[in-house]
Design a protein around this motif. Structure first.
Motif, PDB file in Angstrom:
ATOM      1  N   HIS A 158       0.834  -1.202   0.000  1.00 42.29           N
ATOM      2  CA  HIS A 158       0.000   0.000   0.000  1.00 42.29           C
ATOM      3  C   HIS A 158       0.871   1.255   0.000  1.00 42.29           C
ATOM      4  O   HIS A 158       0.507   2.280  -0.593  1.00 42.29           O
ATOM      5  CB  HIS A 158      -0.885  -0.064   1.238  1.00 42.29           C
ATOM      6  CG  HIS A 158      -1.792   1.094   1.455  1.00 42.29           C
ATOM      7  ND1 HIS A 158      -2.728   1.510   0.541  1.00 42.29           N
ATOM      8  CD2 HIS A 158      -1.917   1.929   2.509  1.00 42.29           C
ATOM      9  CE1 HIS A 158      -3.381   2.541   1.010  1.00 42.29           C
ATOM     10  NE2 HIS A 158      -2.919   2.827   2.196  1.00 42.29           N
ATOM     11  N   LEU A 179      -4.491  -4.662   3.640  1.00 43.27           N
ATOM     12  CA  LEU A 179      -5.591  -5.593   3.374  1.00 43.27           C
ATOM     13  C   LEU A 179      -6.730  -5.243   4.313  1.00 43.27           C
ATOM     14  O   LEU A 179      -6.537  -5.171   5.526  1.00 43.27           O
ATOM     15  CB  LEU A 179      -5.130  -7.030   3.633  1.00 43.27           C
ATOM     16  CG  LEU A 179      -6.116  -8.133   3.241  1.00 43.27           C
ATOM     17  CD1 LEU A 179      -6.143  -8.304   1.723  1.00 43.27           C
ATOM     18  CD2 LEU A 179      -5.759  -9.448   3.912  1.00 43.27           C
ATOM     19  N   THR A 183     -12.532  -1.300  -1.224  1.00 44.46           N
ATOM     20  CA  THR A 183     -11.702  -1.141  -2.407  1.00 44.46           C
ATOM     21  C   THR A 183     -10.316  -0.616  -2.044  1.00 44.46           C
ATOM     22  O   THR A 183     -10.209   0.383  -1.332  1.00 44.46           O
ATOM     23  CB  THR A 183     -12.362  -0.151  -3.388  1.00 44.46           C
ATOM     24  OG1 THR A 183     -13.740  -0.476  -3.534  1.00 44.46           O
ATOM     25  CG2 THR A 183     -11.673  -0.193  -4.743  1.00 44.46           C
ATOM     26  N   PRO A 184      -9.253  -1.243  -2.521  1.00 47.30           N
ATOM     27  CA  PRO A 184      -7.900  -0.753  -2.200  1.00 47.30           C
ATOM     28  C   PRO A 184      -7.684   0.673  -2.709  1.00 47.30           C
ATOM     29  O   PRO A 184      -8.089   1.019  -3.820  1.00 47.30           O
ATOM     30  CB  PRO A 184      -6.984  -1.736  -2.938  1.00 47.30           C
ATOM     31  CG  PRO A 184      -7.814  -2.948  -3.177  1.00 47.30           C
ATOM     32  CD  PRO A 184      -9.218  -2.462  -3.345  1.00 47.30           C
ATOM     33  N   THR A 223      -9.969 -13.176   1.521  1.00 48.61           N
ATOM     34  CA  THR A 223      -9.687 -11.780   1.181  1.00 48.61           C
ATOM     35  C   THR A 223      -8.289 -11.640   0.591  1.00 48.61           C
ATOM     36  O   THR A 223      -8.079 -10.841  -0.331  1.00 48.61           O
ATOM     37  CB  THR A 223      -9.856 -10.886   2.413  1.00 48.61           C
ATOM     38  OG1 THR A 223     -11.192 -11.025   2.892  1.00 48.61           O
ATOM     39  CG2 THR A 223      -9.622  -9.424   2.062  1.00 48.61           C
ATOM     40  N   TRP A 227      -7.917  -9.991  -3.179  1.00 46.87           N
ATOM     41  CA  TRP A 227      -7.099  -8.826  -3.478  1.00 46.87           C
ATOM     42  C   TRP A 227      -6.007  -9.159  -4.486  1.00 46.87           C
ATOM     43  O   TRP A 227      -5.755  -8.400  -5.420  1.00 46.87           O
ATOM     44  CB  TRP A 227      -6.490  -8.248  -2.188  1.00 46.87           C
ATOM     45  CG  TRP A 227      -7.418  -7.353  -1.446  1.00 46.87           C
ATOM     46  CD1 TRP A 227      -8.730  -7.578  -1.165  1.00 46.87           C
ATOM     47  CD2 TRP A 227      -7.099  -6.084  -0.879  1.00 46.87           C
ATOM     48  NE1 TRP A 227      -9.248  -6.525  -0.448  1.00 46.87           N
ATOM     49  CE2 TRP A 227      -8.276  -5.600  -0.245  1.00 46.87           C
ATOM     50  CE3 TRP A 227      -5.952  -5.321  -0.793  1.00 46.87           C
ATOM     51  CZ2 TRP A 227      -8.321  -4.378   0.422  1.00 46.87           C
ATOM     52  CZ3 TRP A 227      -5.990  -4.099  -0.127  1.00 46.87           C
ATOM     53  CH2 TRP A 227      -7.169  -3.644   0.468  1.00 46.87           C
ATOM     54  N   LYS A 228      -5.341 -10.282  -4.308  1.00 47.44           N
ATOM     55  CA  LYS A 228      -4.255 -10.637  -5.228  1.00 47.44           C
ATOM     56  C   LYS A 228      -4.788 -10.836  -6.642  1.00 47.44           C
ATOM     57  O   LYS A 228      -4.171 -10.365  -7.609  1.00 47.44           O
ATOM     58  CB  LYS A 228      -3.530 -11.890  -4.732  1.00 47.44           C
ATOM     59  CG  LYS A 228      -2.672 -11.648  -3.504  1.00 47.44           C
ATOM     60  CD  LYS A 228      -1.814 -12.850  -3.151  1.00 47.44           C
ATOM     61  CE  LYS A 228      -2.630 -14.025  -2.704  1.00 47.44           C
ATOM     62  NZ  LYS A 228      -1.779 -15.181  -2.334  1.00 47.44           N
ATOM     63  N   TYR A 230      -7.532  -9.508  -7.877  1.00 54.39           N
ATOM     64  CA  TYR A 230      -7.952  -8.193  -8.357  1.00 54.39           C
ATOM     65  C   TYR A 230      -6.759  -7.412  -8.902  1.00 54.39           C
ATOM     66  O   TYR A 230      -6.824  -6.834 -10.002  1.00 54.39           O
ATOM     67  CB  TYR A 230      -8.626  -7.419  -7.235  1.00 54.39           C
ATOM     68  CG  TYR A 230      -8.903  -5.965  -7.563  1.00 54.39           C
ATOM     69  CD1 TYR A 230      -9.890  -5.612  -8.478  1.00 54.39           C
ATOM     70  CD2 TYR A 230      -8.161  -4.938  -6.969  1.00 54.39           C
ATOM     71  CE1 TYR A 230     -10.139  -4.283  -8.794  1.00 54.39           C
ATOM     72  CE2 TYR A 230      -8.409  -3.612  -7.273  1.00 54.39           C
ATOM     73  CZ  TYR A 230      -9.388  -3.280  -8.183  1.00 54.39           C
ATOM     74  OH  TYR A 230      -9.628  -1.970  -8.499  1.00 54.39           O
ATOM     75  N   TYR A 263     -15.890  -7.708 -10.312  1.00 55.82           N
ATOM     76  CA  TYR A 263     -15.600  -7.474  -8.895  1.00 55.82           C
ATOM     77  C   TYR A 263     -16.589  -6.581  -8.157  1.00 55.82           C
ATOM     78  O   TYR A 263     -16.499  -6.448  -6.936  1.00 55.82           O
ATOM     79  CB  TYR A 263     -14.194  -6.867  -8.747  1.00 55.82           C
ATOM     80  CG  TYR A 263     -13.086  -7.817  -9.095  1.00 55.82           C
ATOM     81  CD1 TYR A 263     -12.649  -8.774  -8.185  1.00 55.82           C
ATOM     82  CD2 TYR A 263     -12.473  -7.762 -10.337  1.00 55.82           C
ATOM     83  CE1 TYR A 263     -11.634  -9.657  -8.508  1.00 55.82           C
ATOM     84  CE2 TYR A 263     -11.448  -8.639 -10.672  1.00 55.82           C
ATOM     85  CZ  TYR A 263     -11.033  -9.588  -9.749  1.00 55.82           C
ATOM     86  OH  TYR A 263     -10.032 -10.473 -10.064  1.00 55.82           O
ATOM     87  N   PHE A 267     -16.611  -6.263  -3.688  1.00 54.65           N
ATOM     88  CA  PHE A 267     -16.057  -5.197  -2.873  1.00 54.65           C
ATOM     89  C   PHE A 267     -17.196  -4.348  -2.300  1.00 54.65           C
ATOM     90  O   PHE A 267     -18.360  -4.711  -2.379  1.00 54.65           O
ATOM     91  CB  PHE A 267     -15.087  -4.345  -3.694  1.00 54.65           C
ATOM     92  CG  PHE A 267     -13.731  -4.982  -3.896  1.00 54.65           C
ATOM     93  CD1 PHE A 267     -12.780  -4.985  -2.873  1.00 54.65           C
ATOM     94  CD2 PHE A 267     -13.406  -5.592  -5.093  1.00 54.65           C
ATOM     95  CE1 PHE A 267     -11.541  -5.566  -3.056  1.00 54.65           C
ATOM     96  CE2 PHE A 267     -12.170  -6.178  -5.286  1.00 54.65           C
ATOM     97  CZ  PHE A 267     -11.227  -6.167  -4.254  1.00 54.65           C
TER      98      PHE A 267
END
Length: 290
Positions: A158, A179, A183-184, A223, A227-228, A230, A263, A267
């Motif tokens: 991040h 994490l 949404t990141p 999760t 994330w990975k 995505y 996605y 999310f």
């Protein structure tokens, strides 16, 4: 809890918010906060540092990676000074917008923005930036009688300084914003490294992962995998669009449509508003543009 003391992960968004959190801690336990971990550098993860030493004068260690402390010094302090200078004009513009607002809903929204901006400016003027007092490069281990805490830098993600707080006995990994449940945010992230860092973190934690922001348990590694995947899809689809000669706007539209279809339901509800900025970040990384 670490036997006779408390460890806090992240300090909340502002000194006033941190003081409110401190009051909650004092209601829960008479034990003092001894350690505060800044998981990374963003405004909401260090500005509350100042509230802790004044609440426990016997001493509070503020812990971060070396990279995070450097970012607070080199980027955080100038940002605070910049906002003190520029926010009055922004508040005046909001007041102009308030006079032009045509509906009660618009007026209520703008008035809320004005109140929040004025309160934040007041805090900025009195803010005393408190830097981490204990930093490390790779790992820092706190040994207490009944519990060990490992504070780990596992790679860029991040930000360049993300750390994870791991309780090996309980198999709990606290992830900061590397994490969590929505949404990141990828503004100053390292997307390819982020995937690798999550792989390392996943291997470090075989049970429960939690985010200090949401206090939500994320089980069965779902999760991590979400994330990975995505990030992989985001980067692969953006790279394909770039290779086809797509402009940034074209790639944003094309990749956002793909990611939305795959996605949006996985999310948070704000995913449609946030996915475009992630595509912009991926395009910049792939095209080597600032």
């Amino acid at each position: 809890m670490l036997d006779d003391v408390v460890l806090v992960v992240d300090t909340h968004s502002k000194p006033s918010a941190a003081r409110a959190l401190i009051e909650q801690i004092k209601k829960l336990t008479p034990k003092p906060v001894k350690f505060v971990v800044n998981t990374h550098f963003h405004w909401d993860h260090y500005q509350g540092n100042e509230a802790y030493p004044s609440s426990w004068p016997a001493g509070v260690e503020i812990i971060s990676s070396e990279a995070t402390r450097t970012s607070i010094e080199q980027r955080g302090i100038p940002r605070v000074k910049h906002e003190i200078v520029t926010m009055p004009a922004q508040i005046e513009q909001l007041k102009v917008d308030l006079q032009k607002a045509s509906t009660p809903e618009q007026r209520a929204s703008i008035q809320k923005d004005i109140s929040e901006a004025e309160a934040y400016l007041s805090e900025l003027k009195s803010m005393q930036i408190t830097l981490p007092t204990m930093t490390f490069d790779r790992s820092l281990i706190l040994h207490r009688k009944s519990r060990t805490v490992e504070i780990l830098w596992l790679g860029r993600a991040h930000t360049d300084g993300d750390v994870f707080v791991f309780l090996p006995k309980e198999k709990v990994l606290v992830t900061g914003d590397a994490l969590h449940g929505w949404t990141p945010y990828m503004g100053d992230s390292y997307p390819y490294d982020w995937i690798k860092t999550l792989d390392v973190a996943e291997r470090s934690s075989t049970s429960t992962t939690s985010s200090p922001v949401t206090a939500t348990s994320l089980r069965d590694k779902q999760t991590f995998e979400l994330w990975k995947q995505y990030f992989r899809d985001l980067l692969d689809q953006t790279a394909a669009a770039y290779a086809d000669g797509a402009t940034l706007d074209q790639a944003k539209k094309r990749v956002s449509d793909y990611l939305m279809s795959k996605y949006a339901a996985k999310f948070d509800p704000r995913f449609p508003q946030n996915v475009g900025s992630n595509v912009i970040k991926a395009y910049q990384v792939i095209a080597f543009t600032p």
